[in-house]
Design a protein around this motif. Structure first.
Motif, mmCIF file in Angstrom:
data_model
loop_
_atom_site.group_PDB
_atom_site.id
_atom_site.type_symbol
_atom_site.label_atom_id
_atom_site.label_comp_id
_atom_site.label_asym_id
_atom_site.label_seq_id
_atom_site.Cartn_x
_atom_site.Cartn_y
_atom_site.Cartn_z
ATOM 1 N N LEU A 41 0.699 -1.236 0.003
ATOM 2 C CA LEU A 41 -0.041 -0.101 -0.053
ATOM 3 C C LEU A 41 0.859 1.261 -0.024
ATOM 4 C CD1 LEU A 41 -2.997 0.503 0.171
ATOM 5 C CD2 LEU A 41 -2.943 1.172 2.599
ATOM 6 N N GLN A 42 0.640 2.283 -0.955
ATOM 7 C CA GLN A 42 1.281 3.453 -0.938
ATOM 8 C C GLN A 42 0.388 4.584 -0.546
ATOM 9 O OE1 GLN A 42 1.989 3.742 -5.178
ATOM 10 N NE2 GLN A 42 3.982 2.571 -5.124
ATOM 11 N N THR A 43 -0.747 4.549 -0.845
ATOM 12 C CA THR A 43 -1.700 5.746 -0.343
ATOM 13 C C THR A 43 -3.136 5.294 0.240
ATOM 14 O OG1 THR A 43 -0.869 6.658 -2.558
ATOM 15 C CG2 THR A 43 -3.100 7.832 -1.265
ATOM 16 N N LEU A 44 -3.089 5.965 1.496
ATOM 17 C CA LEU A 44 -4.325 5.691 2.277
ATOM 18 C C LEU A 44 -5.025 7.121 2.572
ATOM 19 C CD1 LEU A 44 -6.402 4.090 3.864
ATOM 20 C CD2 LEU A 44 -4.854 4.203 5.833
ATOM 21 N N LYS A 45 -6.126 7.261 2.001
ATOM 22 C CA LYS A 45 -7.018 8.281 2.121
ATOM 23 C C LYS A 45 -8.092 8.414 2.583
ATOM 24 C CE LYS A 45 -7.092 12.818 -0.840
ATOM 25 N NZ LYS A 45 -8.701 13.253 -0.096
ATOM 26 N N ILE A 46 -8.197 8.909 3.869
ATOM 27 C CA ILE A 46 -9.532 8.627 4.635
ATOM 28 C C ILE A 46 -10.187 10.011 4.901
ATOM 29 C CG2 ILE A 46 -10.361 7.399 6.548
ATOM 30 C CD1 ILE A 46 -7.405 6.296 7.003
ATOM 31 N N GLU A 47 -11.438 10.033 4.886
ATOM 32 C CA GLU A 47 -12.387 11.080 5.190
ATOM 33 C C GLU A 47 -12.247 11.151 6.896
ATOM 34 O OE1 GLU A 47 -13.628 13.697 3.736
ATOM 35 O OE2 GLU A 47 -12.843 12.775 2.034
ATOM 36 N N SER A 48 -12.482 9.976 7.506
ATOM 37 C CA SER A 48 -12.504 10.013 8.904
ATOM 38 C C SER A 48 -12.549 8.508 9.519
ATOM 39 C CB SER A 48 -13.572 10.955 9.639
ATOM 40 O OG SER A 48 -14.876 10.400 9.110
ATOM 41 N N CYS A 49 -11.841 8.386 10.780
ATOM 42 C CA CYS A 49 -11.949 7.123 11.159
ATOM 43 C C CYS A 49 -11.710 7.355 12.977
ATOM 44 C CB CYS A 49 -11.025 5.978 10.742
ATOM 45 S SG CYS A 49 -9.282 6.298 11.255
ATOM 46 N N ASN A 50 -12.021 6.244 13.668
ATOM 47 C CA ASN A 50 -11.905 6.713 15.240
ATOM 48 C C ASN A 50 -10.480 6.189 15.445
ATOM 49 O OD1 ASN A 50 -14.677 7.238 15.940
ATOM 50 N ND2 ASN A 50 -15.172 5.060 15.530
ATOM 51 N N GLU A 51 -9.870 5.223 14.957
ATOM 52 C CA GLU A 51 -8.505 4.897 15.088
ATOM 53 C C GLU A 51 -7.835 3.936 14.024
ATOM 54 O OE1 GLU A 51 -7.984 1.564 18.181
ATOM 55 O OE2 GLU A 51 -9.933 2.122 18.886
ATOM 56 N N LEU A 52 -6.809 4.174 13.871
ATOM 57 C CA LEU A 52 -5.853 3.348 12.998
ATOM 58 C C LEU A 52 -5.409 1.824 13.624
ATOM 59 C CD1 LEU A 52 -3.678 6.092 11.687
ATOM 60 C CD2 LEU A 52 -5.570 5.081 10.540
ATOM 61 N N PRO A 53 -5.416 0.979 12.889
ATOM 62 C CA PRO A 53 -5.136 -0.227 13.292
ATOM 63 C C PRO A 53 -3.819 -0.419 14.042
ATOM 64 C CG PRO A 53 -5.170 -0.514 10.979
ATOM 65 C CD PRO A 53 -5.743 0.789 11.340
ATOM 66 N N GLN A 54 -3.459 -1.144 15.013
ATOM 67 C CA GLN A 54 -2.202 -1.326 15.975
ATOM 68 C C GLN A 54 -0.992 -1.755 14.735
ATOM 69 O OE1 GLN A 54 -1.880 -0.439 19.177
ATOM 70 N NE2 GLN A 54 -3.864 0.397 18.515
ATOM 71 N N GLY A 55 -1.304 -2.562 13.862
ATOM 72 C CA GLY A 55 -0.110 -2.990 12.918
ATOM 73 C C GLY A 55 0.239 -2.104 12.011
ATOM 74 N N MET A 56 -0.190 -0.783 11.988
ATOM 75 C CA MET A 56 0.194 0.270 10.759
ATOM 76 C C MET A 56 1.812 0.336 10.399
ATOM 77 S SD MET A 56 -2.359 1.829 9.469
ATOM 78 C CE MET A 56 -1.728 3.319 8.944
ATOM 79 N N SER A 57 2.542 -0.275 11.449
ATOM 80 C CA SER A 57 4.001 -0.141 11.143
ATOM 81 C C SER A 57 4.400 -1.044 10.053
ATOM 82 C CB SER A 57 4.622 -0.460 12.275
ATOM 83 O OG SER A 57 4.483 -1.310 12.867
ATOM 84 N N LYS A 58 3.553 -2.088 9.887
ATOM 85 C CA LYS A 58 3.994 -3.043 8.709
ATOM 86 C C LYS A 58 3.622 -2.501 7.306
ATOM 87 C CE LYS A 58 1.262 -6.356 10.403
ATOM 88 N NZ LYS A 58 0.548 -7.820 10.597
ATOM 89 N N LEU A 59 3.085 -1.408 7.193
ATOM 90 C CA LEU A 59 2.772 -0.736 5.984
ATOM 91 C C LEU A 59 3.921 -0.119 5.463
ATOM 92 C CD1 LEU A 59 -0.785 0.351 6.415
ATOM 93 C CD2 LEU A 59 -0.215 -1.939 5.247
ATOM 94 N N ILE A 60 5.116 -0.802 5.238
ATOM 95 C CA ILE A 60 6.228 -0.207 5.056
ATOM 96 C C ILE A 60 6.386 0.519 3.736
ATOM 97 C CG2 ILE A 60 7.606 -2.003 6.512
ATOM 98 C CD1 ILE A 60 8.515 -3.250 3.925
#
Length: 998
Positions: free
Chosen positions: A635-654
């Motif tokens: 994944l290169q681009t994540l564009k969100i209007e809104s969310c409550n929280e990002l998942p814990q493993g976000m660091s894996k999206l290198i």
């Protein structure tokens, strides 16, 4: 070693045929070599496909079918290689996860394809190598068959390429057939005759007409050329159809023939000789030269003509028509006129004059005809082409069939309407052609988000990397070139500091053309329309869901989709099931756009291993992410209007490069997980939220330490949660050399005593070292009693252009510290303070009473014994000053009001200032009366130096906003400041950030 281990492994399988076992062993061991060969083949096939398109070599149906097969194999090869590389990345991530946790240590993946070396992870690698090996073998068999077919059917792409016919234009025109364009006739004509706004500084001036192919540039040039005033005004008129390529000798010969029709044969091929003849022929003449259909962007080709065409007679004119803004610039245009579309009524006039031969036909076909004319969307060539198409059709059924058709589906439309667009299209390099045609998946009249489209191009792999250039810079270059070639229109600019395009549209006919160029790959299914899709060739699909829509099972066979744009306004549709099924079937997706009311992404999203771009639109709402989302390592681009929280493993999206939010609320309260600092590849992080102690600790400011590739604007929210000053040091903002905008946002106190909060906020701001190349800075809501404790650094930022400070309720007095002056006796040592600042805003400083001038009190400035001001140069480029919601502030310092370039002053909801500087009654009106544009209390009192007097119903268009009316509350939205892609609007409760696109 690998051979031995594998042989031992297979011996344990028992009585398997020896030959089959050897084949499998060879397949497994040789995968690395086969992968490398496949990469080479992929490049070769891409070059072959590009070459066939550029040469327009496809003639026969067999050739077209063969190329489609080859294109399908190209996509399949790309998917296999990406599957292999993805497995390698995941293996590296899993290996890294096995190490002791370090939230700030980045995950580093080696930039090479790993060889198979048996290890504890062997069990993971064996199935992969087996699957990839078999896929490559099958693929090679298909390719062999395809190339055998090429030989069998005698397909030959090496023949002479087709030359796309470029029509030769002339100066002749039938004025009675021209409709509309009255406004465009007058202005250029005045400038050509020397009564317009052009200054006569040279022997000639260049005027350019720029616009889309078929919009009427040549027709306007013909009208000007044949106008009786033009004929009388100029001693010589010349019409040259330049076209492409720009042949210097041919153009020169054409000019000579126009100036001197009796000139003998021109056999000379020496450019110098030809240009000398031109110079001699026009030496004493005032001339009018039309250069029609100019394409070249090479200034070196035009440079010799610029010199040769100069003479000793002022007032000559050169009129250029071109589709390319850059070409107009190269020609040295002093006036560029961008042609807009015709009105529906003018289109109807053109269409009806051609389509109807008598009044009787007009009576019963007019209603449908007007609808057809509106389908032309103001493009004259479209009206002419459709009119010609309808000449021999007389039944309402025929007319309705065409009305319901896509423009590109109509007979003969390619030769008529699409031919000019084909010229522009084939002039593009192959990478830009793919970028343009990808727009077909978006609906007509779609308001494109510039960034979303550019990131979509990146996700699809259309951008070719260049040495020493970021992908983001390359894709920006692509966009600018497409925009300057008139493929896009209706540009909307929201950037306060710079004219940066953030959104735009595409003309309907251009959209039809994009669909025409991708009709075998790009499909749209709207609402309850019949599902028609070629499942084998489909690569891009826009699917609009309605309640009436029948079973969607048929689309799941399109397993090779690379783009899925899913949209719906239905609130009670089973989107969870639809998404789950989609994620199980469409495993080749590169781009996923969700614009439908869903609440949670299904766990099956992890199946989309090739996904590069995920765009979640406003209609989705606050979406919940599963932890499986973090397995999308490409994944290169994540564009969100809104969310409550990002998942814990976000660091894996290198491989994540862009993470951006668009939230309706001022404070985006999305919870960032620990470890976000590992994403060292991030180029865009629109917002960063510092965690609090209520739920879990979340992110600390120090997570920003290694994110040194960040560019654009960064908003840091919840600065009040920085309780350890070391965190401010750890953020290492000074190393973010690519950041151009920064917003530091403090929120209401939570739990701590106010005095503690005040002291802490000051310490934190003091410890922050700002990025050195900042152009925009916003500070909101800190509890300190000074504007900014580290302002000496701020005042010396060389590129700072916009400074926006607000919500500092503990500030009562501002003095030299605002300018960064610590020693008032040695001010001259400070050099230029705020050297590039253009816009300064102070908002909602409710207790601010005094703004002291340099070294003095109130508005006085310091002078030496000889009466000469000794203050340093301050804000020499300041253009706009806004004071809003500062109820107790009494006066403004002279060094601001006398800034040499100040042209805009807004004072709103600041009662004492409004009274003191009011026109006519204010004691200090004379101090601001020289400012050209002034707004007080939401009312425009001066524009361009002229006083304004309003009735209760008066409205006026001006530089303060799109429209200002005499209402009590108008000023709140008039003084707006943009932080990257957001507009800030102020109200009684304080500042609020909202999405500029709304």
């Amino acid at each position: 070693m690998a051979d031995t281990l594998l042989i031992d492994l297979f011996k344990q399988l028992g009585s398997i045929a020896v030959q089959l076992a050897k084949q499998e062993i060879n397949l497994l061991v040789g995968v690395d070599e086969e992968v490398q060969k496949l990469r080479g083949k992929l490049g070769m096939i891409k070059a072959m496909l590009d070459d066939a398109e550029e040469r327009h070599a496809v003639k026969l149906r067999t050739e077209k079918f063969w190329l489609e097969q080859l294109q399908n194999q190209y996509y399949e090869m790309d998917d296999i290689l990406d599957t292999w590389n993805t497995a390698r990345i995941r293996a590296e991530i899993e290996k890294e996860e096995g190490k002791p946790a370090d939230t700030n240590a980045p995950v580093v993946v080696k930039k090479k394809v790993c060889s198979f070396i048996p290890s504890p992870s062997c069990c993971f690698n064996l199935p992969l190598r087996h699957d990839v090996g078999h896929m490559i073998r099958k693929l090679n068999e298909k390719l062999d068959m395809i190339f055998k077919d090429k030989a069998t059917y005698g397909i030959d792409f090496n023949r002479q390429p087709d030359v796309v016919e470029r029509p030769t234009t002339t100066s002749f025109v039938d004025v009675s057939q021209i409709f509309g364009r009255n406004s465009y006739r007058d202005d250029p004509l005045k400038n050509m005759l020397g009564v317009g706004s052009l200054e006569e500084t040279n022997s000639y001036c260049v005027i350019s007409l720029v616009g889309l192919g078929g919009i009427g540039k040549t027709t306007l040039a013909q009208l000007a050329y044949n106008h009786h005033d033009v004929q009388a005004h100029f001693q010589k008129r010349m019409w040259i159809c330049v076209s492409d390529p720009f042949d210097q000798c041919n153009v020169a010969k054409a000019i000579i023939k126009e100036v001197d029709p009796d000139h003998g044969p021109l056999n000379d091929t020496n450019l110098q000789t030809l240009l000398s003849k031109i110079h001699d022929l026009i030496k004493h003449k005032k001339y009018f030269l039309v250069l029609d259909d100019v394409w070249t962007e090479d200034f070196q080709k035009w440079e010799p003509f610029k010199i040769a065409l100069k003479n000793d007679v002022q007032g000559s004119r050169i009129l250029v028509t071109t589709r390319k803004q850059r070409a107009a610039e190269v020609m040295g245009s002093v006036l560029t006129i961008n042609l807009k579309v015709l009105s529906d009524e003018d289109c109807w006039s053109i269409f009806s004059k051609i389509a109807f031969s008598n009044e009787e036909q007009l009576k019963y076909l007019e209603d449908i005809g007007r609808k057809l004319a509106s389908k032309c969307k103001g493009l004259p060539l479209a009206a002419k082409t459709l009119g010609s198409l309808m000449q021999n059709k007389r039944s309402t059924e025929q007319w309705n069939n065409i009305l319901d058709s896509h423009m590109w589906e109509l007979e003969d439309i390619e030769k008529g309407l699409l031919a000019p667009l084909l010229l522009s299209y084939y002039e593009l390099p192959s990478t830009m052609r793919r970028c343009f045609s990808s727009c077909a998946v978006f609906p007509k009249d779609h308001l494109f988000s510039r960034d979303q489209l550019l990131f979509h191009w990146m996700a699809q792999g259309y951008i070719e990397s260049k040495a020493n250039m970021e992908l983001e810079d390359i894709v920006e270059e692509y966009f600018e070139k497409l925009a300057m070639r008139s493929f896009f229109q209706d540009f909307r600019e929201y950037d306060y500091a710079y004219a940066r395009i953030l959104s735009f549209k595409m003309h309907d006919i251009v959209h039809d053309f994009a669909q025409f160029m991708t009709k075998n790959e790009s499909f749209e299914i709207d609402g309850d329309k019949k599902l028609e899709i070629d499942c084998q060739s489909a690569r891009h699909l826009r699917l609009e869901i309605s309640k009436e829509m029948q079973c969607l099972e048929s689309i799941y066979h399109a397993k090779s989709l690379r783009t899925l744009f899913l949209l719906s306004r239905e609130r009670d549709y089973e989107f969870d099931m639809l998404l789950s099924n989609s994620f199980h079937h469409f495993k080749c997706l590169r781009t996923l756009i969700l614009d439908c009311p869903i609440k949670k992404l299904p766990d099956a999203i992890e199946n989309l291993i090739h996904l590069r771009g995920l765009f979640i639109c406003d209609n989705v709402g606050r979406v919940e992410f599963p932890e499986t989302f973090c397995n999308l390592c490409n994944l290169q681009t994540l564009k969100i209007e809104s969310c409550n929280e990002l998942p814990q493993g976000m660091s894996k999206l290198i491989n994540l490069r862009h993470l951006s939010f668009h939230d309706r609320f001022y404070w985006n309260n999305v919870v960032f997980p620990k470890g976000i600092g590992k994403l060292i590849g991030l180029r865009r992080l629109s917002e960063f939220n510092i965690g609090n102690k209520k739920d879990r600790e979340g992110c600390k400011l120090g997570e920003l330490k290694n994110l040194n590739q960040l560019r654009g604007t960064l908003i840091i929210n919840r600065m009040e949660n920085v309780v350890n000053v070391d965190e401010a040091h750890n953020a290492q903002l000074k190393d973010k050399i690519h950041l151009r905008g920064l917003a530091l946002m403090f929120h209401e106190p939570e739990g701590r005593m106010e005095n503690d909060r005040m002291e802490n906020d000051v310490k934190v701001l003091t410890a922050l070292e700002l990025p050195p190349n900042l152009q925009r800075l916003t500070i909101r809501g800190h509890e300190g009693n000074t504007i900014y404790p580290n302002l000496p650094t701020l005042g010396q930022l060389p590129f700072l252009e916009v400074l926006d400070i607000g919500g500092l309720d503990n500030v009562k007095k501002v003095g030299d510290e605002f300018l960064g002056i610590e020693d008032s006796k040695n001010k001259k040592d400070y050099g230029i303070i705020f050297p590039n600042l253009k816009s300064l805003r102070f908002l909602w400083m409710r207790n601010w009473e005094e703004w002291i001038g340099m070294g003095g009190t109130g508005e006085e400035e310091e002078e030496n014994d000889n009466g000469i001001v000794t203050n340093p140069i301050t804000m020499p480029r300041l253009q706009s000053l806004t004071i809003e919601g500062c109820h107790r502030l009494k006066s403004l310092p002279n060094y601001l009001l006398t800034a040499p370039l100040l042209k805009k002053l807004v004072i709103y909801r600041s009662r004492l200032l409004q009274e003191r500087y009011q026109r006519g009654t204010g004691e200090n009106w004379h101090k601001i009366s020289h400012i050209s544009n002034i707004m007080l209390d939401g009312k425009v009192v001066q524009i361009d130096g002229e006083p304004q007097f309003y009735s209760k119903t008066s409205n006026q268009q001006n530089e303060f906003g799109s429209e200002i009316s005499d209402k009590d509350d108008v000023g709140a939205g008039s003084a707006e400041c943009v932080v990257d892609e957001r507009v800030e609007v102020d109200n009684d409760e304080g500042p609020e950030i909202c999405d500029a696109d709304r």
